[in-house]
Design a protein around this motif. Structure first.
Motif, PDB file in Angstrom:
ATOM      1  N   PRO A 157       0.751  -0.851  -0.159  1.00 56.44           N
ATOM      2  CA  PRO A 157       0.026  -0.385  -0.001  1.00 56.44           C
ATOM      3  C   PRO A 157       1.462   1.201   0.033  1.00 56.44           C
ATOM      4  CG  PRO A 157      -0.735  -1.800   1.723  1.00 56.44           C
ATOM      5  CD  PRO A 157       0.193  -1.607   0.967  1.00 56.44           C
ATOM      6  N   ILE A 158       1.715   1.428   0.753  1.00 54.37           N
ATOM      7  CA  ILE A 158       2.452   2.422   0.437  1.00 54.37           C
ATOM      8  C   ILE A 158       3.233   2.473  -0.826  1.00 54.37           C
ATOM      9  CG2 ILE A 158       5.481   3.577   2.003  1.00 54.37           C
ATOM     10  CD1 ILE A 158       4.072   1.664   4.141  1.00 54.37           C
ATOM     11  N   GLN A 183       2.052   1.932  -3.541  1.00 47.32           N
ATOM     12  CA  GLN A 183       0.794   2.224  -4.231  1.00 47.32           C
ATOM     13  C   GLN A 183       0.704   4.199  -3.942  1.00 47.32           C
ATOM     14  OE1 GLN A 183      -0.832   0.722  -6.402  1.00 47.32           O
ATOM     15  NE2 GLN A 183      -2.359   3.006  -7.088  1.00 47.32           N
ATOM     16  N   SER A 184       0.968   4.541  -2.948  1.00 46.46           N
ATOM     17  CA  SER A 184       0.456   5.904  -2.540  1.00 46.46           C
ATOM     18  C   SER A 184       1.746   6.586  -3.212  1.00 46.46           C
ATOM     19  CB  SER A 184       0.595   5.242  -0.523  1.00 46.46           C
ATOM     20  OG  SER A 184       0.572   6.980  -0.442  1.00 46.46           O
ATOM     21  N   LEU A 185       2.900   6.080  -3.220  1.00 45.75           N
ATOM     22  CA  LEU A 185       4.596   7.127  -2.875  1.00 45.75           C
ATOM     23  C   LEU A 185       3.898   6.641  -4.767  1.00 45.75           C
ATOM     24  CD1 LEU A 185       6.796   5.686  -0.961  1.00 45.75           C
ATOM     25  CD2 LEU A 185       6.047   8.063  -1.009  1.00 45.75           C
ATOM     26  N   GLU A 224       1.636   7.066  -6.951  1.00 45.42           N
ATOM     27  CA  GLU A 224       1.220   7.770  -7.346  1.00 45.42           C
ATOM     28  C   GLU A 224       1.088  10.094  -6.612  1.00 45.42           C
ATOM     29  OE1 GLU A 224      -3.187   6.498  -4.970  1.00 45.42           O
ATOM     30  OE2 GLU A 224      -2.886   5.226  -5.840  1.00 45.42           O
ATOM     31  N   LYS A 225       2.128   9.675  -5.612  1.00 43.20           N
ATOM     32  CA  LYS A 225       2.640  11.092  -5.235  1.00 43.20           C
ATOM     33  C   LYS A 225       3.251  11.316  -6.123  1.00 43.20           C
ATOM     34  CE  LYS A 225       0.710  11.444  -0.472  1.00 43.20           C
ATOM     35  NZ  LYS A 225       0.554  10.774   0.594  1.00 43.20           N
ATOM     36  N   SER A 269       8.042  14.271   2.361  1.00 47.15           N
ATOM     37  CA  SER A 269       7.757  16.051   1.888  1.00 47.15           C
ATOM     38  C   SER A 269       8.179  17.323   2.036  1.00 47.15           C
ATOM     39  CB  SER A 269       6.104  15.866   2.759  1.00 47.15           C
ATOM     40  OG  SER A 269       5.095  17.372   2.168  1.00 47.15           O
TER      41      SER A 269
END
Length: 472
Positions: free
Chosen positions: A248-249, A251-253, A255-256, A283
């Motif tokens: 999941p991490i 996937q999130s990274l 996308e960002k 960030s």
């Protein structure tokens, strides 16, 4: 690609090229493997009869291998508990394979415990694979513990994959300990993804330990990211160890930041190990120095390991030399390791040579590790090659790692050679690499021979290349 692995899992074992059951485990040694101590060792123990006290033993070791190696051996439990008995073996190995290789072997507890039985194996492996590969294998506890039974596996893997890949696999502890189970998976991955990918994954201890669980994750990641990215992630120990949590991490990274940046970060062991605390830092860094620079820093293990401590240093460096140079310096492991103490050195070098040259020098790991020693050589090199030439020498990774003898021979070489020729050679990775193999003393002879020809540079390049190939 890998889908049929899961739909027809039993069929994998039916297509194995390596017949696991044909490997005799354990193998019975033939006469040439008989674990008997060489006559040299059997008769040389009297040479060390007086070396009973720890002080005497250390003195003997220092004479044989030097202080650093002596301390390394004495800090190794396997050697320390039987050091007096191992001194003849050390002496024998020094004469046979050199001091560094001897110390490497006797720093392995399992080799120390079975040294008499493993000496014939070392001879055999050296003949078949070369000394470097033989030492690489026998300096691993996992291989030494099962050397008898792993020799036929080594032969099969060498035939199927080549020596280098076979050694890489059997140097991985988890592969050695589960070799019978992992050979079918190796065969399957070789067919599906290619031999190089299979070896890259199965020479990773973390992947080997969970290989069956990792196959469906490998399939999924390969479809989403491509094979190269999937392999980069799953050959990273900290990602592989908790891959289910990391997906999941990822996937999130992705996308960002985009897929490439996400993979670069999560294939960095230290980032994965501290991902929850480092994502917020990513960030804030992206805002202050830009996304690409933030990813460049946090995809370095040396920076990630002490990121919070290095943030003030990053701010100071950005003011002094600019953000790009600050990132260059903090991407160098040796600079990161002692960044605060090197700030005055950066100031001094910047005043002397300018910020660009200072950054070039201090972003070289070898220079940072020996900065005071190497700067003492600067005036002499500068007198021969000029300031820019001296900076090129002291920022060359190959050259700054030379020992005292190599430095002496190198200085003699640049005193003999024309400066314009030396500077030309410094710009060639191939020539510097070949000179390191041949030795700078020999290179001086070759340069003199080449100088008798019409085209010195081309002649020297050809001669060094010939001698380097002969040294392999």
């Amino acid at each position: 690609m890998l889908a049929r692995c899961f739909a027809q899992r039993p069929a994998i074992h039916a297509r194995i090229n390596i017949n696991v059951h044909s490997i005799p485990l354990p193998i019975a040694f033939s006469r040439k493997f008989t674990p008997s101590i060489p006559r040299h060792l059997a008769t040389s123990t009297t040479r060390y009869a007086a070396s009973k006290s720890p002080r005497d033993i250390r003195k003997t070791l220092v004479k044989l291998v030097g202080e650093d190696s002596a301390d390394r051996l004495l800090s190794t439990k396997g050697f320390a508990c039987r050091n007096n008995a191992l001194l003849p073996t050390l002496d024998h190995l020094i004469h046979k394979i050199g001091g560094k290789n001897a110390v490497r072997l006797l720093s392995c507890g399992s080799f120390c415990a079975r040294h008499e039985a493993l000496l014939p194996v070392l001879d055999n492996l050296s003949d078949k694979l070369g000394t470097k590969s033989a030492v690489s294998l026998l300096s691993k506890n996992s291989f030494c513990a099962r050397a008898d039974s792993l020799l036929p596996v080594l032969d099969l893997l060498s035939e199927k994959l080549g020596t280098e890949s076979a050694v890489a696999l059997l140097s991985a502890g988890s592969f050695c300990s589960r070799v019978e189970t992992l050979l079918p998976i190796l065969n399957f991955l070789s067919e599906e993804l290619g031999k190089e990918v299979a070896v890259a994954l199965l020479s990773s201890n973390s992947f080997c330990a969970r290989a069956e669980t990792m196959l469906p994750i490998l399939h999924s990641l390969s479809e989403k990211l491509g094979t190269d990215s999937a392999v980069a992630l799953l050959s990273t120990g900290s990602f592989c160890a908790r891959a289910e949590t990391m997906l999941p991490i990822l996937q999130s990274l992705s996308e960002k930041l985009g897929t490439d940046s996400a993979v670069a970060l999560l294939s960095t062991g230290s980032f994965c190990g501290r991902v929850e605390s480092l994502v917020p830092l990513l960030s804030s860094l992206s805002k202050s120095i830009g996304l690409n620079a933030a990813v460049a820093l946090l995809s370095r293990n040396s920076f990630c390991a002490q990121a919070e401590t290095l943030l003030p240093v990053l701010n100071i460096l950005t003011e002094k030399v600019g953000a790009n140079s600050a990132v260059t310096l903090l991407s160098a492991g040796s600079f990161c390791a002692r960044a605060e103490s090197l700030l005055p050195v950066l100031d001094r070098l910047s005043d002397q040579f300018g910020a660009e040259s200072a950054v070039r020098l201090l972003s070289c790991d070898g220079f940072c590790a020996r900065v005071d020693e190497l700067m003492a050589k600067f005036p002499e090199i500068q007198s021969l090659l000029g300031e820019k030439g001296a900076i090129r020498v002291l920022s060359n990774t190959y050259l700054v790692s030379m020992d005292a003898t190599q430095w002496r021979e190198f200085m003699e070489f640049i005193q003999t050679a024309q400066p314009v020729d030396t500077l030309s050679y410094l710009g060639s990775y191939k020539i510097i690499s070949n000179c390191k193999k041949v030795g700078w003393g020999k290179c001086g002879e070759l340069y003199h021979r080449a100088s008798q020809q019409e085209k010195t540079r081309a002649g020297f390049d050809r001669l060094v290349d010939e001698y380097a190939q002969a040294a392999l």
